[in-house]
Design a protein around this motif. Structure first.
Motif, PDB file in Angstrom:
ATOM      1  N   ASP A   1      81.236 -25.005 -21.081  1.00 39.92           N
ATOM      2  CA  ASP A   1      81.629 -25.775 -22.255  1.00 39.92           C
ATOM      3  C   ASP A   1      83.144 -25.954 -22.239  1.00 39.92           C
ATOM      4  O   ASP A   1      83.903 -25.014 -21.987  1.00 39.92           O
ATOM      5  N   LYS A   2      83.604 -27.164 -22.525  1.00 42.11           N
ATOM      6  CA  LYS A   2      85.034 -27.445 -22.507  1.00 42.11           C
ATOM      7  C   LYS A   2      85.794 -26.592 -23.512  1.00 42.11           C
ATOM      8  O   LYS A   2      86.941 -26.205 -23.274  1.00 42.11           O
ATOM      9  N   MET A   3      85.173 -26.255 -24.652  1.00 42.92           N
ATOM     10  CA  MET A   3      85.842 -25.464 -25.676  1.00 42.92           C
ATOM     11  C   MET A   3      86.089 -24.033 -25.227  1.00 42.92           C
ATOM     12  O   MET A   3      86.903 -23.323 -25.812  1.00 42.92           O
ATOM     13  N   LYS A   4      85.381 -23.593 -24.171  1.00 41.15           N
ATOM     14  CA  LYS A   4      85.519 -22.219 -23.695  1.00 41.15           C
ATOM     15  C   LYS A   4      86.441 -22.118 -22.491  1.00 41.15           C
ATOM     16  O   LYS A   4      86.537 -21.060 -21.877  1.00 41.15           O
ATOM     17  N   MET A   5      87.097 -23.197 -22.145  1.00 38.84           N
ATOM     18  CA  MET A   5      87.948 -23.196 -20.973  1.00 38.84           C
ATOM     19  C   MET A   5      89.410 -23.317 -21.360  1.00 38.84           C
ATOM     20  O   MET A   5      89.759 -23.925 -22.373  1.00 38.84           O
TER      21      MET A   5
ATOM     22  N   PRO B   1      83.107 -35.281 -16.767  1.00 35.32           N
ATOM     23  CA  PRO B   1      83.928 -34.221 -17.360  1.00 35.32           C
ATOM     24  C   PRO B   1      83.056 -33.088 -17.883  1.00 35.32           C
ATOM     25  O   PRO B   1      81.843 -33.211 -17.962  1.00 35.32           O
ATOM     26  N   PRO B   2      83.659 -31.965 -18.257  1.00 37.80           N
ATOM     27  CA  PRO B   2      82.883 -30.877 -18.855  1.00 37.80           C
ATOM     28  C   PRO B   2      82.206 -31.291 -20.158  1.00 37.80           C
ATOM     29  O   PRO B   2      82.707 -32.153 -20.882  1.00 37.80           O
ATOM     30  N   ALA B   3      81.096 -30.681 -20.460  1.00 42.36           N
ATOM     31  CA  ALA B   3      80.385 -30.975 -21.712  1.00 42.36           C
ATOM     32  C   ALA B   3      81.154 -30.441 -22.897  1.00 42.36           C
ATOM     33  O   ALA B   3      81.808 -29.394 -22.823  1.00 42.36           O
ATOM     34  N   HIS B   4      81.140 -31.162 -24.011  1.00 44.75           N
ATOM     35  CA  HIS B   4      81.838 -30.731 -25.233  1.00 44.75           C
ATOM     36  C   HIS B   4      80.967 -29.762 -26.026  1.00 44.75           C
ATOM     37  O   HIS B   4      79.752 -29.924 -26.035  1.00 44.75           O
TER      38      HIS B   4
END
Length: 324
Positions: A101-105, A321-324
């Motif tokens: 998840d993009k929020m975890k990167m 792109p990474p998933a949101h």
């Protein structure tokens, strides 16, 4: 999924319910992750087993990857660095990649002249089918893309702007009195300056089998200064020759022969009588040609930078792109 580790949720239900079991990765099966783009060093890993044999495997690694840099636009180059991770032995039916998840990167700053550019990173899953008897086997890999660019601020301050200033000083020398030595001294000094820049940039510009943006910019700048040097030297020689002819005519009591156009040109008060008409016409043409080449050089080179950057941004946007 691993049917050998199958259990149901009620088997681990107690005073404190568990959603999964944490096990030592050495005690259970795990995929043999690796990368063919460099070295893959495992730092820390964690393995969980959920009901019905579902395994979750997390790993912290240090990857030293090899990448082929495209340095044609140096120092305005942008790079896309791919790293592909796969299992060498197990097919897709044994494991499944889960993109983060993009929020975890989080992305840390790079050192030196490099910096991340948007979208900073991207992931993509790729399935490769290998024909085998009786049925083909599918292998799944994950590709990681890092988007970086060079910070050109140092090159702007130390190379590009000074080279343009040298070119403008050379252009200003073309407006000095061509019969004197001042313009010749200035173009000789600027010529030595750009040659010095060539030697300094030799250690900065990457050694490649193709020409870089910076190499072409320096080469064109040297050609402009060389053109002005030849023009100023030629005009000085024409003026000296004209002065010699005038002195000889005056000594012999003769009048210097000129046509009507040359008489009109000689009447121009912006020049001294020691500047012949042909030299005046040549100076006007050289001034116009020099400033046109200077503006064309800068407009063309920086338009090239913008177009190549836009094309690379579009190509990078096609990567999932990474998933949101």
């Amino acid at each position: 999924m691993d049917e050998r580790l199958y259990f149901t949720a009620d088997e681990i239900t107690g005073a404190f319910p568990y959603r999964y079991l944490i096990v030592d990765p050495q005690d259970v099966w795990q995929p043999d992750w690796c990368t063919l783009d460099g070295t893959f060093k495992k730092i820390l890993d964690n393995q969980r087993i959920s009901p019905h044999g579902k395994m979750s495997y997390g790993i912290l690694t240090q990857v030293t990857a090899l990448a082929d840099f495209d340095l044609r636009m140096f120092p305005f180059d942008r790079q896309t660095l791919p790293v592909e991770i796969e299992s060498m032995s197990y097919a897709k039916d044994m494991y499944e990649w889960v993109l983060p998840d993009k929020m975890k990167m989080d992305v840390s700053q790079l050192s030196g002249v490099w910096k991340f550019r948007k979208p900073y990173y991207a992931f993509r899953k790729v399935t490769v089918t290998v024909p085998m008897d009786p049925d083909p086997v599918e292998y799944e890999t994950v590709q990681i893309f890092l988007f970086i660019e060079r910070d050109p601020q140092t090159y702007w301050i130390n190379y590009i702007l000074p080279l343009n200033m040298i070119n403008l000083v050379t252009y200003a020398a073309m407006y000095l009195d061509p019969t004197g030595d001042d313009s010749l001294d200035i173009v000789a000094t600027t010529m030595l300056s750009v040659m010095s820049y060539m030697y300094v940039l030799y250690g900065e510009v990457p050694k490649t089998p193709y020409s870089t943006w910076m190499g072409l910019f320096v080469m064109f700048s040297v050609m402009l200064v060389l053109f002005a040097t030849i023009q100023v030297t030629l005009i000085k020689a024409m003026c000296d020759n004209h002065a010699t002819v005038r002195a000889q005519c005056e000594a012999d009591g003769k009048e210097l022969e000129v046509d009507d156009y040359d008489k009109e040109t000689m009447a121009d008060q912006r020049w001294t009588q020691d500047v012949p008409p042909r030299a005046r016409r040549l100076i006007r043409i050289a001034r116009t040609l020099y400033i046109a080449c200077f503006l064309g050089l800068n407009c063309g080179m920086f338009t090239w930078v913008i177009m190549v950057g836009a094309r690379r941004d579009y190509r990078d946007s096609q990567i999932q792109p990474p998933a949101h």
